[in-house]
Design a protein around this motif. Structure first.
Motif, mmCIF file in Angstrom:
data_model
loop_
_atom_site.group_PDB
_atom_site.id
_atom_site.type_symbol
_atom_site.label_atom_id
_atom_site.label_comp_id
_atom_site.label_asym_id
_atom_site.label_seq_id
_atom_site.Cartn_x
_atom_site.Cartn_y
_atom_site.Cartn_z
ATOM 1 N N MET A 1 0.841 -1.180 0.000
ATOM 2 C CA MET A 1 0.000 0.000 0.000
ATOM 3 C C MET A 1 0.886 1.242 0.000
ATOM 4 S SD MET A 1 -3.282 0.692 0.331
ATOM 5 C CE MET A 1 -4.267 2.110 0.645
ATOM 6 N N ALA A 2 0.639 2.122 -0.924
ATOM 7 C CA ALA A 2 1.414 3.363 -1.013
ATOM 8 C C ALA A 2 1.026 4.292 0.135
ATOM 9 C CB ALA A 2 1.147 4.055 -2.341
ATOM 10 N N LYS A 3 1.923 5.217 0.442
ATOM 11 C CA LYS A 3 1.632 6.191 1.488
ATOM 12 C C LYS A 3 0.414 7.023 1.091
ATOM 13 C CE LYS A 3 5.164 8.652 2.700
ATOM 14 N NZ LYS A 3 6.459 9.347 2.799
ATOM 15 N N LYS A 4 -0.393 7.324 2.067
ATOM 16 C CA LYS A 4 -1.609 8.109 1.815
ATOM 17 C C LYS A 4 -1.267 9.482 1.253
ATOM 18 C CE LYS A 4 -4.571 5.181 3.589
ATOM 19 N NZ LYS A 4 -5.569 4.520 2.786
ATOM 20 N N SER A 5 -0.140 10.037 1.686
ATOM 21 C CA SER A 5 0.258 11.360 1.214
ATOM 22 C C SER A 5 0.593 11.333 -0.274
ATOM 23 C CB SER A 5 1.455 11.879 2.006
ATOM 24 O OG SER A 5 2.567 11.012 1.859
ATOM 25 N N MET A 6 1.187 10.244 -0.751
ATOM 26 C CA MET A 6 1.523 10.133 -2.171
ATOM 27 C C MET A 6 0.257 10.007 -3.023
ATOM 28 S SD MET A 6 4.689 10.531 -2.266
ATOM 29 C CE MET A 6 5.046 10.179 -3.945
ATOM 30 N N ILE A 7 -0.692 9.240 -2.537
ATOM 31 C CA ILE A 7 -1.957 9.078 -3.255
ATOM 32 C C ILE A 7 -2.694 10.412 -3.300
ATOM 33 C CG2 ILE A 7 -4.203 7.920 -3.227
ATOM 34 C CD1 ILE A 7 -2.746 5.519 -1.895
ATOM 35 N N ALA A 8 -2.696 11.127 -2.173
ATOM 36 C CA ALA A 8 -3.355 12.434 -2.114
ATOM 37 C C ALA A 8 -2.670 13.424 -3.053
ATOM 38 C CB ALA A 8 -3.343 12.960 -0.683
ATOM 39 N N ARG A 9 -1.358 13.372 -3.121
ATOM 40 C CA ARG A 9 -0.607 14.266 -4.001
ATOM 41 C C ARG A 9 -0.956 14.003 -5.464
ATOM 42 N NH1 ARG A 9 5.587 13.993 -2.963
ATOM 43 N NH2 ARG A 9 4.837 14.589 -0.908
ATOM 44 N N GLU A 10 -1.085 12.727 -5.824
ATOM 45 C CA GLU A 10 -1.455 12.379 -7.196
ATOM 46 C C GLU A 10 -2.863 12.868 -7.527
ATOM 47 O OE1 GLU A 10 0.113 11.178 -9.854
ATOM 48 O OE2 GLU A 10 1.911 11.310 -8.644
ATOM 49 N N ASN A 11 -3.779 12.729 -6.572
ATOM 50 C CA ASN A 11 -5.146 13.200 -6.800
ATOM 51 C C ASN A 11 -5.166 14.707 -6.989
ATOM 52 O OD1 ASN A 11 -6.168 10.625 -6.618
ATOM 53 N ND2 ASN A 11 -6.598 10.774 -4.441
ATOM 54 N N THR A 67 -4.342 -0.010 -4.436
ATOM 55 C CA THR A 67 -3.244 0.136 -3.477
ATOM 56 C C THR A 67 -2.440 1.412 -3.638
ATOM 57 O OG1 THR A 67 -1.711 -1.036 -4.930
ATOM 58 C CG2 THR A 67 -2.947 -2.356 -3.343
ATOM 59 N N GLY A 68 -2.487 2.020 -4.820
ATOM 60 C CA GLY A 68 -1.683 3.211 -5.066
ATOM 61 C C GLY A 68 -0.275 2.890 -5.509
ATOM 62 N N ARG A 69 -0.001 1.626 -5.783
ATOM 63 C CA ARG A 69 1.335 1.208 -6.211
ATOM 64 C C ARG A 69 1.669 1.820 -7.580
ATOM 65 N NH1 ARG A 69 5.050 -3.124 -5.832
ATOM 66 N NH2 ARG A 69 5.811 -3.796 -7.862
ATOM 67 N N PRO A 70 2.860 2.477 -7.701
ATOM 68 C CA PRO A 70 3.188 3.150 -8.954
ATOM 69 C C PRO A 70 3.838 2.259 -10.017
ATOM 70 C CG PRO A 70 4.821 3.669 -7.319
ATOM 71 C CD PRO A 70 3.798 2.819 -6.639
ATOM 72 N N LYS A 76 -4.909 -0.839 -18.996
ATOM 73 C CA LYS A 76 -6.193 -1.389 -19.426
ATOM 74 C C LYS A 76 -7.118 -1.685 -18.247
ATOM 75 C CE LYS A 76 -8.085 -4.999 -22.407
ATOM 76 N NZ LYS A 76 -7.757 -6.109 -23.298
ATOM 77 N N PHE A 77 -6.540 -2.058 -17.115
ATOM 78 C CA PHE A 77 -7.323 -2.445 -15.949
ATOM 79 C C PHE A 77 -7.282 -1.417 -14.826
ATOM 80 C CE2 PHE A 77 -5.668 -6.249 -18.028
ATOM 81 C CZ PHE A 77 -6.848 -6.860 -18.383
ATOM 82 N N GLY A 78 -6.283 -0.539 -14.834
ATOM 83 C CA GLY A 78 -6.145 0.450 -13.767
ATOM 84 C C GLY A 78 -5.654 -0.148 -12.469
ATOM 85 N N LEU A 79 -5.003 -1.311 -12.572
ATOM 86 C CA LEU A 79 -4.518 -2.023 -11.391
ATOM 87 C C LEU A 79 -3.041 -2.369 -11.539
ATOM 88 C CD1 LEU A 79 -7.413 -4.599 -10.951
ATOM 89 C CD2 LEU A 79 -7.075 -2.518 -9.643
ATOM 90 N N SER A 80 -2.398 -2.626 -10.400
ATOM 91 C CA SER A 80 -1.020 -3.102 -10.448
ATOM 92 C C SER A 80 -1.044 -4.600 -10.723
ATOM 93 C CB SER A 80 -0.314 -2.816 -9.129
ATOM 94 O OG SER A 80 -0.894 -3.571 -8.086
#
Length: 101
Positions: A1-11, A67-70, A76-80
């Motif tokens: 799981m990626a850090k919440k701050s990184m996911i928020a930054r991407e959003n 998960t937010g994994r980069p 095509k699926f939007g998933l890691s």
């Protein structure tokens, strides 16, 4: 799981990119246009430089929707790859099966 701050930054980057998209396109067209004068091109470049950096679409990083994994991201699926495999094994992805030969 990626850090919440990184996911928020991407959003935040996605929202900014959508907000400034039209303005950026207009400025880029002004810069590229052969009909624009030198002064118009120069002012357009300055305006483009003064925009927030994160409003550029090039700064957006594709991340897994769960998960937010980069890394290992399938567009095509939007998933890691990990979550895509789990979803496939559960049968959530139609037409996709585990390879065996």
């Amino acid at each position: 799981m990626a850090k919440k701050s990184m996911i928020a930054r991407e959003n935040k980057r996605k929202k900014l990119a959508l907000k400034f998209d039209v303005k950026r396109q207009v400025l880029r067209e002004t810069i590229r246009s052969p009909k624009s004068s030198f002064e118009q091109k120069e002012s357009a470049q300055l305006q483009l430089q003064k925009m927030p950096r994160d409003s550029s679409a090039a700064r957006i990083r594709n991340r897994c929707g769960l998960t937010g994994r980069p890394h290992g991201y399938y567009r095509k699926f939007g998933l890691s790859r990990n979550k895509l495999r789990e979803a496939t094994m559960r049968g959530d992805v139609p037409g996709m099966v585990k390879a065996s030969w």
